[in-house]
Design a protein around this motif. Structure first.
Motif, short mmCIF file in Angstrom:
data_model
loop_
_atom_site.label_atom_id
_atom_site.label_comp_id
_atom_site.label_asym_id
_atom_site.label_seq_id
_atom_site.Cartn_x
_atom_site.Cartn_y
_atom_site.Cartn_z
N SER A 109 0.84 -1.20 0.00
CA SER A 109 0.00 0.00 0.00
C SER A 109 0.87 1.25 0.00
O SER A 109 0.64 2.19 -0.76
CB SER A 109 -0.90 0.03 1.23
OG SER A 109 -1.78 -1.06 1.25
N LEU A 110 1.86 1.25 0.86
CA LEU A 110 2.69 2.45 0.99
C LEU A 110 3.55 2.64 -0.25
O LEU A 110 3.75 3.76 -0.72
CB LEU A 110 3.57 2.34 2.24
CG LEU A 110 3.97 3.68 2.86
CD1 LEU A 110 2.75 4.50 3.23
CD2 LEU A 110 4.84 3.45 4.08
N GLY A 111 4.02 1.54 -0.80
CA GLY A 111 4.84 1.62 -2.01
C GLY A 111 4.04 2.23 -3.15
O GLY A 111 4.54 3.06 -3.91
N LEU A 112 2.81 1.79 -3.26
CA LEU A 112 1.95 2.33 -4.31
C LEU A 112 1.69 3.81 -4.08
O LEU A 112 1.77 4.62 -5.01
CB LEU A 112 0.63 1.55 -4.34
CG LEU A 112 -0.40 2.03 -5.35
CD1 LEU A 112 0.12 1.81 -6.77
CD2 LEU A 112 -1.72 1.29 -5.15
N ALA A 113 1.40 4.15 -2.81
CA ALA A 113 1.11 5.55 -2.51
C ALA A 113 2.33 6.42 -2.82
O ALA A 113 2.21 7.54 -3.32
CB ALA A 113 0.70 5.70 -1.06
N MET A 114 3.50 5.91 -2.54
CA MET A 114 4.73 6.68 -2.76
C MET A 114 4.98 6.90 -4.25
O MET A 114 5.73 7.80 -4.63
CB MET A 114 5.93 5.96 -2.16
CG MET A 114 6.02 6.09 -0.65
SD MET A 114 7.31 5.04 0.05
CE MET A 114 8.78 5.87 -0.54
N SER A 115 4.38 6.08 -5.09
CA SER A 115 4.66 6.22 -6.52
C SER A 115 3.89 7.36 -7.13
O SER A 115 4.05 7.68 -8.31
CB SER A 115 4.34 4.92 -7.25
OG SER A 115 2.94 4.72 -7.25
N GLY A 116 3.03 7.98 -6.34
CA GLY A 116 2.33 9.17 -6.84
C GLY A 116 1.29 8.88 -7.89
O GLY A 116 1.06 9.69 -8.80
N ALA A 117 0.64 7.75 -7.79
CA ALA A 117 -0.40 7.44 -8.77
C ALA A 117 -1.64 8.30 -8.52
O ALA A 117 -1.88 8.74 -7.41
CB ALA A 117 -0.78 5.97 -8.65
N ARG A 118 -2.41 8.50 -9.55
CA ARG A 118 -3.63 9.29 -9.40
C ARG A 118 -4.71 8.41 -8.78
O ARG A 118 -4.73 7.20 -8.99
CB ARG A 118 -4.07 9.81 -10.76
CG ARG A 118 -3.08 10.78 -11.37
CD ARG A 118 -3.49 11.18 -12.77
NE ARG A 118 -4.81 11.83 -12.77
CZ ARG A 118 -5.53 12.08 -13.86
NH1 ARG A 118 -5.08 11.70 -15.04
NH2 ARG A 118 -6.70 12.66 -13.78
N PRO A 119 -5.62 9.01 -8.02
CA PRO A 119 -6.66 8.19 -7.38
C PRO A 119 -7.57 7.53 -8.42
O PRO A 119 -7.85 8.11 -9.47
CB PRO A 119 -7.45 9.19 -6.54
CG PRO A 119 -6.61 10.42 -6.47
CD PRO A 119 -5.72 10.42 -7.65
N LEU A 120 -8.03 6.34 -8.10
CA LEU A 120 -8.90 5.58 -8.99
C LEU A 120 -10.16 6.35 -9.34
O LEU A 120 -10.67 6.29 -10.46
CB LEU A 120 -9.25 4.24 -8.33
CG LEU A 120 -10.11 3.28 -9.15
CD1 LEU A 120 -9.33 2.81 -10.37
CD2 LEU A 120 -10.53 2.09 -8.31
N ASP A 121 -10.65 7.09 -8.36
CA ASP A 121 -11.82 7.95 -8.56
C ASP A 121 -11.69 8.79 -9.82
O ASP A 121 -12.64 8.99 -10.58
CB ASP A 121 -11.94 8.93 -7.38
CG ASP A 121 -12.94 8.42 -6.38
OD1 ASP A 121 -13.15 9.10 -5.37
OD2 ASP A 121 -13.51 7.35 -6.64
N GLU A 122 -10.50 9.33 -10.01
CA GLU A 122 -10.27 10.20 -11.16
C GLU A 122 -10.33 9.40 -12.46
O GLU A 122 -10.73 9.92 -13.50
CB GLU A 122 -8.92 10.91 -11.04
CG GLU A 122 -8.91 11.93 -9.91
CD GLU A 122 -7.59 12.70 -9.82
OE1 GLU A 122 -6.80 12.64 -10.79
OE2 GLU A 122 -7.37 13.35 -8.79
#
Lengths: 903, 426
Positions: free
Chosen positions: A538-551
């Motif tokens: 989870s943290l690794g993904l968050a750190m990658s700066g991906a855009r939220p799925l909502d968008e």
């Protein structure tokens, strides 16, 4: 360090340890059973006997138990003394008077501590000729097998189970040579840490039942250093494989994270790797159903999609490695890369990262959490979400009492005496959650409330510590008093800890927790803020700066999305059915890369089969921010590949110059760090693929592995060459370096004479402490020098129950909520039933009792559920365990209407 | 002859509080609590040379001195009377508790005062139902009379008294296992250090004394340490309740000066052997002591001299072995007891004692083998203090060791003749 004399030779040892620990750390082979580095000394088995001499002139000496003997400067002892040797051999002989000698049919054979100690003491001939005592075995659940005749009465099991794990239902019964270790009656062991019994038990009394279903001799296993994928703690594991089947998971020691233990979810949740629902072929959906296609064709199809660069998005995953997520991101472009998380989780992770990047609070390791002197758990139930954390917190509440004990000159390692002196004393631990937890019993006080109220309590605690922190208005006298008590306990402690998480979906709780931690930091306390995250990366993904799925969903509604490439993610777990169906409907093409059939793969146009953790290498970032490498224990089967390799091939096919050059994981990782400097440091998690020791790769198999050539001999044909492993310094062979490699590369523990897990002793500098080379993992997140964060001020108003609606909150369950482990048959047996938890008051309002049925209307659907009355559940709040797909996980917390189901 | 322990005990009767006060009871309590400091009480008992009557013979005053004193000492502190009398052959404490419970209670209160204890327990053998009843009645009387409870006799000293009946294991007579049992847990002994005086009951400073030991405290305080020393025939202080069982003419107990010659007790008090029987040897202090042969009975029966004779005073109640009783069977009976009573904690005792029992059983039934004697000797060697966790197994080896030493031929006959030579009609 101090000097002692062992058989005449001077040896430097740690003055604070027991003699046994000191001798083992110095490399001497002293046999033992009841002692364990995590359990301390009790002196029951008498196996560790050595001779102690008064001085140089004393030639007689006397036999002492090294586990209970404190190290004293200048002490003279002998391990080789003939009388001591004889006594140690006699201990084995005594144990053998009742031991069934069933090595040939015992699961433990080959990694059995009793076997090792028998050989070590030299006992060979049993003079006992009378009958052995026998016991009946018990059914203890789907995880642990019970065979009591093998018991040598070391008492480790009950000590571990009660003292370390807090379990209540495993005890010792009867007396003299009929002592019996089991439950009062047959039944599933209640503790979620029962699986550690299979490693704690030095014989085959407690063995891995799941391994039994595909039994293998342990020396025949191919093993690798890996990381558990079933929660955000990232315990280190050693998976064991043979003949293409994952056979079992064992603990891999990491002194900073899991230490000696795993939880049952992590230990027994691996069966999905062997599942018949594994995707093994690329599939192209069509009017007549899906048809298998060649890998090359699949790659080309996806590459063609991308070549029309517009509107192809990538959706990443918190359970895919950072490398896999990165390649997807490169292939679709960073603007088109989305996180694949449910909205609340996405927000929470973003907030957590912001908290760590801008604030003074440090994210502690699990080992550091275990040493905290005062703990506040705000809005998370670690006993369900991050079980190893709850084990660490059971140690934390011993810190202050142990300090008092040391004042009585009782060494902490003298376990019985230390526990006797401590009695029930505990350090301060406060827990604020929606429902009762298994940690309540070690807490000083508890708070039950809706997530917003939990947050408000946190804000009040912060203000009680630092009057400069924002005030939560309109709090009750009682709650304010509790906040003051908590604040006082945290302030006076040397190492206070705030634990929080995102399983309630509340970002408010996270912010409040940050305020508390920052208030403590302001007091110059070494305050820790431990944020539990849901999944292994989870943290690794968050750190990658991906855009939220909502968008992504919004972009799709605006016609900007033509196709989606979904990486290792079942989106039905991330969004409401309505939103997901809409989104997938708007995509012309849906490509899914995953390892198991899911609701999302069912809806895909192209399905691409990828490796599980057992068949891939990669890096995961745990909740602490610790980057850890996992290595494959077997090659992916025919048709299956690692995600990052599929995506690299797709990138290469689109003509991407950069991606196309990557051959090995190191290349991918190098590019990752280059492109995303926030991951700098990951390159130090493990040596590069070209690393060698004495010119050799590191063997994944022990020398004793059998049948390498004879196994497949029946199918005819030439000898099968062991597969090459270009991504790591490890080899799929017993030919290779067998000694101790760097910590992140240790595939198994073995030394001459030490075939059991106890061989780990030889890999640590001090037994019980860190590995010689340091503990695996690299911390990526440290508090900034110039921490600028200001207190969060957006304090939510107090929760107000509504008349006709209830706030339905998700309740994470240790078994059944995590996507992958829930597929293991053994775990499936223990998944609780779905029910709706209500407070006694609300149940009364609705006119329902326990086990009545209700209708819950939520997310435009009606769910029929049984009622479970939950003491302490706050009014106006209802809870649903997240144990079945489809029951509205992604949309929770949400308001829903409840009414009694009419018959 | 002075009999401070049993002078007021009549068979089948019990002294109530009034009766006890009439013969001078509770005088020492008043003297200690009103006129002496706790340290002065300790000193008196130390100077009197009172040694533990439970079997160990450790100086009571010295034992007390290890309890932390003063206002900074951890509270609460505990005193426990060890009434778990289960050493085979021993019944002296039952005599005291049934016959004159108040002397024990007074002894406990004064001793508790000496170590500044807040609570005192009688830890009672499960089977001693009569003692339990009598002690509970006596404690109630003591409370009523103001000798126990809060602010005793206005002195500011408070003590709560309790009777706790054991669940019934021999190991619970070992002081550390006793404390663990008293806590409501399985009766496993503890390793020392830490000693009970530092971390005892519930981790608090505690002291455990035998019933007979505590019953000696009131007379010591009332009459002084010097007086107590004159009661003994040697330098060990006080009287001892000696007992006899086995085929003697008069099994029973007698309170005599500590150091009375053993032969005198055997021949004059117990009347020698019953008609037709001859004394071969005896276990002087209960089952877990070494045999002393008939010809070696001429020594003062106290701690030091019994040790010199190769055995232990133990509880001072001897068990006689006559010539018509098979010594192997005699020892087997005892080992069966010890094997059954092993708590199951440590390997040598838990696995070794049943093995010893099975070997002796085999010898008795004619299935013995030559190597069995060596196996027994190996057990005697290895089931020793420091090698086992507690003294139970070493105690169990004492009759076996001395039995093998003195009756080796008898053991070997069992093997050679493939039967027990004492069994008739086999």
């Amino acid at each position: 360090m101090t000097t002692i004399y062992v058989d005449g030779k001077a040896v430097e040892v740690d003055p604070g340890s027991s003699l046994l620990n000191a001798l083992l750390s110095a490399g001497f082979d002293v046999p033992y059973f009841c002692w364990h580095p995590a359990l301390g000394s009790v002196g029951a088995c008498r196996q560790c006997a050595v001779k102690k001499f008064k001085d140089e002139n004393d030639t007689l000496g006397r036999i002492v138990m090294s586990c209970l003997e404190p190290v004293q400067a200048g002490m003279r002892i002998s391990i080789d003394d003939p009388e001591a040797r004889e006594f140690r051999a006699n201990i084995i002989e005594w144990l053998m008077t009742n031991h069934p000698h069933d090595c040939p049919v015992c699961d433990e054979g080959g990694e059995c501590h009793l076997q090792d100690m028998t050989v070590m003491t030299g006992h060979v001939y049993r003079r006992y000729r009378f009958q052995k005592r026998v016991h009946r075995n018990q059914y203890l659940g789907p995880f642990v097998e019970h065979e009591m005749n093998r018991c040598i009465q070391c008492y480790r099991c009950v000590r571990y189970y009660s003292d370390t794990a807090g379990g209540k239902d495993l005890n010792v019964f009867a007396a003299h040579n009929r002592v019996y270790f089991g439950r009062q009656e047959d039944g599933v062991l209640e503790s979620e840490f029962s699986g550690n019994l299979v490693e704690i038990c030095p014989t085959g009394v407690f063995t891995d039942k799941t391994c039994k279903s595909h039994f293998v001799r342990k020396w025949d296993l191919t093993t690798s250093p890996s990381v558990c994928v079933h929660c955000g703690i990232g315990c280190n594991i050693i998976p064991g494989e043979r003949n293409g089947q994952l056979r079992r998971i064992r603990n891999r020691f990491n002194g900073a994270v899991n230490g000696y233990f795993l939880c049952d979810r992590g230990r027994f949740g691996y069966e999905f790797v062997n599942s018949s629902r594994r995707l093994r072929r690329a599939v192209l959906a069509g009017p007549e159903g899906g048809r298998p296609i060649e890998a090359g064709e699949a790659v080309k199809l996806v590459a063609d999609l991308l070549s029309q660069r517009e509107g192809v998005i990538g959706i990443g995953s918190p359970r895919a490695s950072i490398e896999a997520n990165f390649v997807l991101r490169q292939v679709v472009g960073s603007d088109h890369f989305y996180d694949g998380l449910d909205a609340a989780e996405s927000r929470c992770l973003e907030t957590a990262l912001e908290i760590f990047r801008t604030g003074k609070a440090r994210s502690p390791s699990l080992q550091e959490a275990a040493r905290a002197e005062a703990v506040l758990i705000l809005g998370e139930d670690p006993s369900n979400t991050a079980p190893l954390l709850s084990l660490a917190l059971r140690q934390a509440v011993r810190q202050l009492p142990l300090q008092a004990v040391e004042k009585k000159q009782i060494p902490v390692w003298q376990d019985s005496a230390a526990r006797e002196a401590i009695q029930d004393a505990k350090g301060p631990l406060f827990i604020a959650t929606v429902e009762a937890t298994r940690l309540d019993e070690i807490s000083q006080d508890r708070f039950r409330g809706a997530p917003d109220d939990i947050a408000r309590l946190g804000y009040a605690v912060a203000q009680a510590i630092d009057p400069g922190a924002p005030e939560a208005k309109d709090m009750s006298e009682q709650d304010l008093a509790l906040a003051k008590t908590i604040a006082a306990a945290l302030r006076t402690a040397n190492r206070p800890l705030v634990v929080t998480g995102m399983s309630s979906g509340s970002v408010e709780v996270l912010k409040a927790a940050a305020n508390v931690a920052w208030a403590l930091c302001g007091e110059n306390k070494g305050a820790g803020l431990l944020v539990c995250v849901p999944e292994c990366n989870s943290l690794g993904l968050a750190m990658s700066g991906a855009r939220p799925l909502d968008e992504a969903f919004e972009d799709a509604r605006q016609g900007k999305v033509r196709a989606a490439i979904i990486l290792e993610n079942d989106l039905s777990r991330r969004a409401s059915k309505k939103a997901l169906d809409e989104f997938l409907g708007l995509c012309e093409t849906v490509v899914v890369l995953d390892h198991l059939e899911t609701e999302t793969t069912e809806k895909a146009d192209i399905v691409i089969p990828v490796s599980t953790f057992a068949e891939a290498d990669g890096t995961l970032i745990n909740n602490e921010g610790r980057a850890q490498r996992f290595y494959k224990v077997m090659m992916p089967g025919e048709g299956v590949r690692e995600s990052w390799r599929w995506l690299r091939d797709i990138g290469r096919e689109t003509g991407s110059a950069e991606v196309g050059t990557w051959q090995r994981l190191d290349d991918c990782l190098g590019a990752l760090i280059e492109a995303q400097p926030q991951f700098k440091g990951v390159e130090r998690t493990a040596p590069r693929a070209g690393f060698r020791l004495t010119g050799q790769k590191i063997a994944r198999q022990p020398r004793r592995l059998s049948g390498r050539t004879s196994g497949p001999a029946g199918s005819g044909g030439p000898e099968i060459t062991p597969p090459a492993d270009p991504d790591s310094p490890l080899a799929f062979s017993m030919e290779g370096y067998q000694g101790q490699p760097p910590s992140s590369l240790i595939p198994f523990y073995w030394r001459p004479g030490w075939n059991s897990v106890q061989a780990l002793n030889k890999y640590q500098s001090e037994v019980g402490g860190s590995l010689r080379d340091g503990d695996p993992g690299i911390r990526l997140i440290e508090p900034p020098e110039d921490a600028r964060a200001r207190y969060f001020t957006d304090i939510p108003p107090g929760f107000t129950p509504k008349n006709t609606e209830w706030l339905v909150v998700p309740l994470y369950r240790v078994f059944g909520s995590e996507e992958l482990s829930r597929q293991a048959p053994a775990i499936k047996e223990l998944i609780p039933g779905i029910c709706l938890s209500l407070s006694p008051f609300d149940a009364g309002q609705l006119g329902v009792s326990d086990a009545d049925e209700v209708e819950l209307t939520l997310d435009e659907r009606v769910f029929v559920l049984f009622v479970r009355i939950s003491e302490g559940m706050p009014r106006g709040v209802a809870g649903i365990p997240l144990v079945a797909p489809g029951i509205p996980g992604p949309v929770l917390p949400a308001w829903g209407r409840i009414r009694k189901r009419s018959r | 002859m002075e009999k401070p322990l049993t002078q007021h005990i009549k068979p089948g009767q019990s002294l109530d509080l009034k009766g006890y006060e009439k013969v001078g009871g509770y005088q020492s309590l008043k003297k200690a609590l009103k006129e002496m400091t706790p340290l002065e009480v300790q000193t008196a008992v130390k100077e009197a040379n009172l040694k533990g009557r439970g079997g160990a013979g450790f100086s009571t005053g010295v034992k007390w001195s290890f309890v932390p004193r003063g206002k900074d000492a951890p509270r609460p502190k505990y005193l426990v009377a060890n009434g778990d009398e289960m050493e085979p052959g021993t019944f002296k404490d039952r005599v005291l508790m049934e016959g004159n419970p108040h002397q024990l209670i007074e002894g406990m209160i004064v001793s508790a005062y000496a170590v500044e204890a807040d609570h005192a327990f009688v830890f009672l053998r499960w089977a001693y139902k009569t003692s339990a009843r009598r002690l509970e009645e006596a404690i109630a009387e003591a409370y009523q009379a103001g000798y126990a409870g809060k602010n005793i006799l206005g002195t500011g000293y408070s003590l709560e008294l309790h009777v706790h009946t054991s669940a019934g294991r021999y190991i619970a007579g070992e002081e550390t296992a006793l404390l663990t049992a008293l806590e409501g847990r399985r009766a496993y002994p503890r390793s020392k250090p830490p000693f009970p005086q530092v971390s005892g009951l519930f981790g608090q400073p505690s002291v455990v004394n035998n019933v007979e030991t505590l019953c000696n405290v009131p007379p010591i305080i009332s009459n002084g340490a010097a007086w107590f020393k004159t009661l003994s025939l040697t330098d060990e202080g006080g009287t001892k309740i000696y007992g006899a069982s086995g085929r003697v003419k008069r099994p029973g107990y007698w309170e005599l000066p500590l150091g009375t010659p053993l032969r005198e007790i055997v021949e004059e008090r117990a009347g020698g052997m019953a008609e037709g029987y001859q004394l071969r040897a005896l276990l002087p202090g209960g089952a877990s002591t070494d045999f002393i042969l008939e010809e070696n009975l001429d020594f003062p029966f106290d701690f030091t001299h019994t040790a010199k004779a190769g055995s232990r005073l133990g509880t001072g109640t001897f068990i006689a072995l006559d010539h018509d009783t098979c010594p192997v069977g005699f020892v087997h009976n005892l080992e069966r007891f010890f094997a059954r009573e092993s708590c199951g904690w440590c390997t040598p005792c838990r696995e070794g004692l049943p093995w010893v029992e099975k070997i002796l059983r085999a010898l008795e039934s004619g299935d013995g083998r030559p190597e069995d004697i060596d196996l027994l000797l190996a057990h005697v060697k290895h089931l020793d203090m420091g090698r086992t966790f507690c003294p139970l197994a070493p105690g169990a080896m004492e009759p076996l060791r001395s039995g093998l030493h003195y009756f080796r031929e008898d053991f070997e006959r069992h093997v050679k003749e493939k039967r027990c030579p004492w069994k008739r009609g086999k």
